[in-house]
Write a protein that holds these residues in place. Structure first.
Motif, PDB file in Angstrom:
ATOM      1  N   GLU A 117       0.838  -1.201   0.000  1.00 38.98           N
ATOM      2  CA  GLU A 117       0.000   0.000   0.000  1.00 38.98           C
ATOM      3  C   GLU A 117       0.875   1.254   0.000  1.00 38.98           C
ATOM      4  OE1 GLU A 117      -3.170   2.246  -0.537  1.00 38.98           O
ATOM      5  OE2 GLU A 117      -3.252   0.059  -0.515  1.00 38.98           O
ATOM      6  N   GLY A 118       1.934   1.238   0.805  1.00 40.96           N
ATOM      7  CA  GLY A 118       2.864   2.366   0.840  1.00 40.96           C
ATOM      8  C   GLY A 118       3.586   2.546  -0.491  1.00 40.96           C
ATOM      9  N   ILE A 119       3.992   1.442  -1.092  1.00 39.36           N
ATOM     10  CA  ILE A 119       4.666   1.498  -2.394  1.00 39.36           C
ATOM     11  C   ILE A 119       3.704   2.007  -3.462  1.00 39.36           C
ATOM     12  CG2 ILE A 119       5.692   0.091  -4.229  1.00 39.36           C
ATOM     13  CD1 ILE A 119       7.583   0.501  -1.897  1.00 39.36           C
ATOM     14  N   LYS A 120       2.457   1.586  -3.397  1.00 38.84           N
ATOM     15  CA  LYS A 120       1.464   2.020  -4.382  1.00 38.84           C
ATOM     16  C   LYS A 120       1.271   3.539  -4.318  1.00 38.84           C
ATOM     17  CE  LYS A 120      -3.147   1.083  -6.124  1.00 38.84           C
ATOM     18  NZ  LYS A 120      -4.370   0.306  -5.961  1.00 38.84           N
ATOM     19  N   GLU A 121       1.217   4.085  -3.116  1.00 35.91           N
ATOM     20  CA  GLU A 121       1.077   5.535  -2.954  1.00 35.91           C
ATOM     21  C   GLU A 121       2.241   6.267  -3.619  1.00 35.91           C
ATOM     22  OE1 GLU A 121       0.539   6.614   1.153  1.00 35.91           O
ATOM     23  OE2 GLU A 121      -1.165   5.255   1.373  1.00 35.91           O
ATOM     24  N   GLN A 122       3.452   5.749  -3.445  1.00 34.17           N
ATOM     25  CA  GLN A 122       4.626   6.360  -4.070  1.00 34.17           C
ATOM     26  C   GLN A 122       4.568   6.207  -5.594  1.00 34.17           C
ATOM     27  OE1 GLN A 122       7.170   8.141  -2.640  1.00 34.17           O
ATOM     28  NE2 GLN A 122       5.903   8.029  -0.824  1.00 34.17           N
ATOM     29  N   ALA A 123       4.182   5.031  -6.054  1.00 33.38           N
ATOM     30  CA  ALA A 123       4.131   4.760  -7.491  1.00 33.38           C
ATOM     31  C   ALA A 123       3.107   5.655  -8.194  1.00 33.38           C
ATOM     32  CB  ALA A 123       3.797   3.285  -7.738  1.00 33.38           C
ATOM     33  N   GLU A 124       2.003   5.932  -7.520  1.00 38.93           N
ATOM     34  CA  GLU A 124       0.969   6.771  -8.123  1.00 38.93           C
ATOM     35  C   GLU A 124       1.483   8.176  -8.406  1.00 38.93           C
ATOM     36  OE1 GLU A 124      -2.313   6.323  -5.395  1.00 38.93           O
ATOM     37  OE2 GLU A 124      -2.968   4.467  -6.366  1.00 38.93           O
ATOM     38  N   LYS A 125       2.475   8.620  -7.661  1.00 40.96           N
ATOM     39  CA  LYS A 125       3.090   9.932  -7.888  1.00 40.96           C
ATOM     40  C   LYS A 125       4.066   9.905  -9.072  1.00 40.96           C
ATOM     41  CE  LYS A 125       2.879  10.887  -2.941  1.00 40.96           C
ATOM     42  NZ  LYS A 125       3.673  11.018  -1.713  1.00 40.96           N
ATOM     43  N   HIS A 126       4.358   8.696  -9.573  1.00 44.18           N
ATOM     44  CA  HIS A 126       5.327   8.511 -10.659  1.00 44.18           C
ATOM     45  C   HIS A 126       4.698   7.712 -11.805  1.00 44.18           C
ATOM     46  CE1 HIS A 126       8.757  10.161  -8.410  1.00 44.18           C
ATOM     47  NE2 HIS A 126       8.110   9.674  -7.356  1.00 44.18           N
ATOM     48  N   TYR A 127       3.452   8.062 -12.131  1.00 39.96           N
ATOM     49  CA  TYR A 127       2.752   7.449 -13.269  1.00 39.96           C
ATOM     50  C   TYR A 127       2.640   5.928 -13.157  1.00 39.96           C
ATOM     51  CZ  TYR A 127       3.792  12.115 -14.935  1.00 39.96           C
ATOM     52  OH  TYR A 127       3.908  13.472 -15.031  1.00 39.96           O
ATOM     53  N   GLY A 128       2.470   5.432 -11.927  1.00 37.75           N
ATOM     54  CA  GLY A 128       2.290   4.002 -11.701  1.00 37.75           C
ATOM     55  C   GLY A 128       3.560   3.184 -11.711  1.00 37.75           C
ATOM     56  N   MET A 129       4.698   3.866 -11.670  1.00 36.44           N
ATOM     57  CA  MET A 129       5.984   3.164 -11.713  1.00 36.44           C
ATOM     58  C   MET A 129       6.644   3.156 -10.332  1.00 36.44           C
ATOM     59  SD  MET A 129       6.135   2.275 -14.878  1.00 36.44           S
ATOM     60  CE  MET A 129       7.802   1.915 -15.416  1.00 36.44           C
ATOM     61  N   VAL A 130       7.229   2.003  -9.997  1.00 35.13           N
ATOM     62  CA  VAL A 130       7.968   1.847  -8.735  1.00 35.13           C
ATOM     63  C   VAL A 130       9.435   2.121  -9.011  1.00 35.13           C
ATOM     64  CG1 VAL A 130       8.640   0.242  -6.914  1.00 35.13           C
ATOM     65  CG2 VAL A 130       6.323   0.155  -7.851  1.00 35.13           C
ATOM     66  N   LEU A 131      10.027   2.961  -8.188  1.00 38.49           N
ATOM     67  CA  LEU A 131      11.470   3.230  -8.267  1.00 38.49           C
ATOM     68  C   LEU A 131      12.140   2.561  -7.071  1.00 38.49           C
ATOM     69  CD1 LEU A 131       9.947   5.682  -9.695  1.00 38.49           C
ATOM     70  CD2 LEU A 131      12.067   6.913  -9.350  1.00 38.49           C
ATOM     71  N   ILE A 132      13.374   2.162  -7.235  1.00 38.56           N
ATOM     72  CA  ILE A 132      14.103   1.495  -6.150  1.00 38.56           C
ATOM     73  C   ILE A 132      14.105   2.363  -4.897  1.00 38.56           C
ATOM     74  CG2 ILE A 132      16.391   0.721  -5.407  1.00 38.56           C
ATOM     75  CD1 ILE A 132      16.792  -0.362  -8.255  1.00 38.56           C
ATOM     76  N   ARG A 133      14.206   3.650  -5.054  1.00 38.92           N
ATOM     77  CA  ARG A 133      14.247   4.522  -3.862  1.00 38.92           C
ATOM     78  C   ARG A 133      12.935   4.497  -3.075  1.00 38.92           C
ATOM     79  NH1 ARG A 133      13.806   9.943  -7.342  1.00 38.92           N
ATOM     80  NH2 ARG A 133      11.594  10.278  -7.093  1.00 38.92           N
ATOM     81  N   HIS A 134      11.872   3.978  -3.637  1.00 39.89           N
ATOM     82  CA  HIS A 134      10.595   3.876  -2.924  1.00 39.89           C
ATOM     83  C   HIS A 134      10.643   2.842  -1.799  1.00 39.89           C
ATOM     84  CE1 HIS A 134       8.257   5.528  -6.635  1.00 39.89           C
ATOM     85  NE2 HIS A 134       8.854   6.481  -5.951  1.00 39.89           N
ATOM     86  N   PHE A 135      11.615   1.954  -1.864  1.00 42.69           N
ATOM     87  CA  PHE A 135      11.717   0.940  -0.812  1.00 42.69           C
ATOM     88  C   PHE A 135      13.126   0.840  -0.314  1.00 42.69           C
ATOM     89  CE2 PHE A 135      12.058  -1.221  -4.872  1.00 42.69           C
ATOM     90  CZ  PHE A 135      13.089  -2.124  -4.710  1.00 42.69           C
TER      91      PHE A 135
END
Length: 79
Positions: A61-79
């Motif tokens: 859920e926390g990663i999803k919140e971060q990804a939504e700020k980046h057009y649905g993409m997960v960046l390594i720095r998110h975790f």
């Protein structure tokens, strides 16, 4: 004596997965779609009996919140 940390091991695996699966150029942000990240993370976490489903859901859920700020993409720095 070192203490094995299942979550740290999982995050290391996820970092490697991002680096392998990204379409970013070498040395880039190593972004991957949240759906791909969530699928891999959920699968790997389910194998490890020390990581609960509740912990997995909260982390994603926390990663999803971060990804939504980046057009649905997960960046390594998110975790």
């Amino acid at each position: 004596i070192s203490c094995w940390n299942p979550l740290q091991s999982l995050l290391s695996s996820m970092k490697q997965a991002c680096e392998i699966l990204t379409r970013d150029p070498e040395g880039g942000a190593a972004r991957i779609p949240f759906e791909t990240f969530a699928f891999l993370y959920s699968y790997l976490a389910s194998i490890d009996e020390e990581i609960s489903e509740t912990e997995t859901e909260a982390f994603l859920e926390g990663i999803k919140e971060q990804a939504e700020k980046h057009y649905g993409m997960v960046l390594i720095r998110h975790f």
